[in-house]
Scaffold this motif. Structure first.
Motif, PDB file in Angstrom:
ATOM      1  N   VAL A  55      61.021  68.125  44.766  1.00  0.00           N
ATOM      2  CA  VAL A  55      60.291  68.783  43.673  1.00  0.00           C
ATOM      3  C   VAL A  55      59.421  67.730  42.997  1.00  0.00           C
ATOM      4  O   VAL A  55      59.915  66.667  42.607  1.00  0.00           O
ATOM      5  CB  VAL A  55      61.253  69.402  42.633  1.00  0.00           C
ATOM      6  CG1 VAL A  55      60.464  70.001  41.468  1.00  0.00           C
ATOM      7  CG2 VAL A  55      62.133  70.460  43.281  1.00  0.00           C
ATOM      8  N   VAL A  56      58.122  68.008  42.872  1.00  0.00           N
ATOM      9  CA  VAL A  56      57.216  67.132  42.134  1.00  0.00           C
ATOM     10  C   VAL A  56      56.927  67.784  40.791  1.00  0.00           C
ATOM     11  O   VAL A  56      56.437  68.923  40.740  1.00  0.00           O
ATOM     12  CB  VAL A  56      55.907  66.880  42.904  1.00  0.00           C
ATOM     13  CG1 VAL A  56      54.936  66.043  42.068  1.00  0.00           C
ATOM     14  CG2 VAL A  56      56.190  66.167  44.224  1.00  0.00           C
ATOM     15  N   PHE A  91      48.060  62.541  48.134  1.00  0.00           N
ATOM     16  CA  PHE A  91      47.924  63.880  48.718  1.00  0.00           C
ATOM     17  C   PHE A  91      48.590  63.927  50.091  1.00  0.00           C
ATOM     18  O   PHE A  91      49.306  64.878  50.426  1.00  0.00           O
ATOM     19  CB  PHE A  91      46.449  64.264  48.856  1.00  0.00           C
ATOM     20  CG  PHE A  91      45.675  64.279  47.565  1.00  0.00           C
ATOM     21  CD1 PHE A  91      46.311  64.204  46.341  1.00  0.00           C
ATOM     22  CD2 PHE A  91      44.292  64.364  47.591  1.00  0.00           C
ATOM     23  CE1 PHE A  91      45.590  64.216  45.151  1.00  0.00           C
ATOM     24  CE2 PHE A  91      43.558  64.392  46.412  1.00  0.00           C
ATOM     25  CZ  PHE A  91      44.207  64.310  45.198  1.00  0.00           C
ATOM     26  N   ALA A  92      48.340  62.894  50.898  1.00  0.00           N
ATOM     27  CA  ALA A  92      48.909  62.857  52.253  1.00  0.00           C
ATOM     28  C   ALA A  92      50.424  62.747  52.201  1.00  0.00           C
ATOM     29  O   ALA A  92      51.120  63.328  53.039  1.00  0.00           O
ATOM     30  CB  ALA A  92      48.320  61.688  53.038  1.00  0.00           C
ATOM     31  N   ALA A  93      50.956  62.015  51.215  1.00  0.00           N
ATOM     32  CA  ALA A  93      52.404  61.876  51.101  1.00  0.00           C
ATOM     33  C   ALA A  93      53.062  63.226  50.855  1.00  0.00           C
ATOM     34  O   ALA A  93      54.132  63.517  51.409  1.00  0.00           O
ATOM     35  CB  ALA A  93      52.745  60.902  49.977  1.00  0.00           C
ATOM     36  N   VAL A  94      52.428  64.046  50.033  1.00  0.00           N
ATOM     37  CA  VAL A  94      52.956  65.385  49.772  1.00  0.00           C
ATOM     38  C   VAL A  94      52.860  66.248  51.026  1.00  0.00           C
ATOM     39  O   VAL A  94      53.824  66.904  51.435  1.00  0.00           O
ATOM     40  CB  VAL A  94      52.213  66.043  48.597  1.00  0.00           C
ATOM     41  CG1 VAL A  94      52.604  67.518  48.451  1.00  0.00           C
ATOM     42  CG2 VAL A  94      52.508  65.295  47.301  1.00  0.00           C
ATOM     43  N   TYR A  95      51.695  66.234  51.645  1.00  0.00           N
ATOM     44  CA  TYR A  95      51.482  67.066  52.830  1.00  0.00           C
ATOM     45  C   TYR A  95      52.386  66.639  53.981  1.00  0.00           C
ATOM     46  O   TYR A  95      52.988  67.476  54.669  1.00  0.00           O
ATOM     47  CB  TYR A  95      50.019  66.981  53.263  1.00  0.00           C
ATOM     48  CG  TYR A  95      49.663  67.880  54.429  1.00  0.00           C
ATOM     49  CD1 TYR A  95      49.424  69.236  54.231  1.00  0.00           C
ATOM     50  CD2 TYR A  95      49.568  67.373  55.718  1.00  0.00           C
ATOM     51  CE1 TYR A  95      49.105  70.072  55.294  1.00  0.00           C
ATOM     52  CE2 TYR A  95      49.245  68.193  56.783  1.00  0.00           C
ATOM     53  CZ  TYR A  95      49.020  69.541  56.572  1.00  0.00           C
ATOM     54  OH  TYR A  95      48.704  70.355  57.627  1.00  0.00           O
ATOM     55  N   PRO A 100      60.181  70.145  52.842  1.00  0.00           N
ATOM     56  CA  PRO A 100      59.339  70.951  51.957  1.00  0.00           C
ATOM     57  C   PRO A 100      59.223  70.340  50.559  1.00  0.00           C
ATOM     58  O   PRO A 100      60.178  69.783  50.015  1.00  0.00           O
ATOM     59  CB  PRO A 100      60.060  72.298  51.909  1.00  0.00           C
ATOM     60  CG  PRO A 100      60.826  72.356  53.195  1.00  0.00           C
ATOM     61  CD  PRO A 100      61.263  70.954  53.458  1.00  0.00           C
ATOM     62  N   VAL A 101      58.017  70.463  49.995  1.00  0.00           N
ATOM     63  CA  VAL A 101      57.728  69.951  48.655  1.00  0.00           C
ATOM     64  C   VAL A 101      57.351  71.115  47.742  1.00  0.00           C
ATOM     65  O   VAL A 101      56.460  71.900  48.067  1.00  0.00           O
ATOM     66  CB  VAL A 101      56.582  68.927  48.681  1.00  0.00           C
ATOM     67  CG1 VAL A 101      56.226  68.478  47.253  1.00  0.00           C
ATOM     68  CG2 VAL A 101      56.946  67.726  49.544  1.00  0.00           C
ATOM     69  N   ILE A 102      58.025  71.206  46.617  1.00  0.00           N
ATOM     70  CA  ILE A 102      57.716  72.209  45.589  1.00  0.00           C
ATOM     71  C   ILE A 102      57.002  71.518  44.445  1.00  0.00           C
ATOM     72  O   ILE A 102      57.481  70.500  43.941  1.00  0.00           O
ATOM     73  CB  ILE A 102      59.001  72.869  45.064  1.00  0.00           C
ATOM     74  CG1 ILE A 102      59.734  73.608  46.177  1.00  0.00           C
ATOM     75  CG2 ILE A 102      58.690  73.830  43.913  1.00  0.00           C
ATOM     76  CD1 ILE A 102      61.130  74.081  45.787  1.00  0.00           C
ATOM     77  N   ALA A 103      55.872  72.044  44.020  1.00  0.00           N
ATOM     78  CA  ALA A 103      55.182  71.545  42.832  1.00  0.00           C
ATOM     79  C   ALA A 103      55.572  72.425  41.650  1.00  0.00           C
ATOM     80  O   ALA A 103      55.410  73.647  41.703  1.00  0.00           O
ATOM     81  CB  ALA A 103      53.677  71.576  43.036  1.00  0.00           C
ATOM     82  N   ALA A 104      56.108  71.804  40.610  1.00  0.00           N
ATOM     83  CA  ALA A 104      56.481  72.520  39.385  1.00  0.00           C
ATOM     84  C   ALA A 104      55.412  72.215  38.339  1.00  0.00           C
ATOM     85  O   ALA A 104      55.376  71.122  37.778  1.00  0.00           O
ATOM     86  CB  ALA A 104      57.856  72.071  38.902  1.00  0.00           C
TER      87      ALA A 104
END
Length: 252
Positions: A55-56, A91-95, A100-104
């Protein structure tokens, strides 16, 4: 202040969830070092075999206000190159995160914030969240690649050219925001979804993330890199400085 990683439960990775939190007062406009720190934190979480979802999130008034414009004004072309590389890395680190990465998202999500959420797997937002690219008002370009993942093509163009924002409710209607909740429920809602994802088999989740990235119709890294070339052209030509110098001034 800075970037920190925590776990909702006691003990690192006990529940398979890592929460990466950004805190750069007053508005989370990240300096070059901050973007690289965020990239490192997300990559490290994804490499941890005990983590199955990231979660970011952010502290403060808003999720993200993009790059630190004052740093670029002070540092000139060197700072601009640094910001370009640092944003691309985050950006690439998230992708590319193995899980899976959730943006809060709460408050404002602008500029580089769009790059983060546009590359996330899922977005959970508070009712007060707004999303936009005010790049043309700040002497910059970029992240249309990521805005295009949030809204239809013609709406993306209108938002980009006007520097207007869209609300969390509007993005939910377009299907790009999973859930919209009251501000005080954002953290709990993001963790609720993260726990549902993290309950799956970790190895299979990693295969699923790689498979889904592999069928994307647009190479987000190459597309964003193409945009960055125009950002630097604007800087070399002087038009970026002309526009940027009006930022924060009356009438600017």
């Amino acid at each position: 202040m800075g970037v920190s990683t925590s776990s909702p439960e006691k003990g690192p990775g006990k529940d398979g969830i890592a929460v990466v939190t950004v805190d750069f007062p007053p508005v989370n406009a990240l300096p070059v070092a901050g973007w690289f720190a965020l990239a490192d934190a997300v990559r490290a979480a994804g490499r941890d075999p005990g983590i199955r979802c990231v979660v970011v999130a952010a502290e403060g008034r808003g999720f993200n206000a993009g790059v630190d414009i004052k740093e670029i004004q002070r540092g000139g072309h060197g700072a601009l190159i640094g910001a370009n590389h640092a944003c691309a890395a985050a950006f690439a680190a998230v992708y590319d995160c193995a899980v899976p990465v959730i943006a809060a998202v709460h408050g404002f999500c602008l500029g580089g914030g769009i790059g983060l959420v546009g590359n996330a797997d899922v977005i959970v937002a508070s009712e007060d969240a707004t999303f936009g690219l005010p790049e043309l008002d700040r002497g910059a370009l970029g992240a249309a690649t990521h805005l295009a993942r949030l809204v239809p093509q013609h709406l993306m163009r209108a938002l980009y050219y006007t520097s207007r924002t869209a609300t969390a409710a509007e993005l939910h209607a377009h299907g790009s925001v999973w859930r919209v909740v009251p501000r005080e429920r954002l953290h709990a809602a993001a963790l609720e979804l993260a726990r549902e994802i993290a309950a799956k088999d970790g190895q299979l989740l990693r295969l699923a993330k790689a498979a889904i990235n592999g069928i994307d119709p647009v190479d987000v890294r190459r597309s964003y890199r193409f945009e960055q070339g125009f950002t630097f052209e604007a800087g070399l030509s002087g038009v970026a400085d002309r526009v940027r110098d009006t930022f924060g001034r009356d009438g600017g």
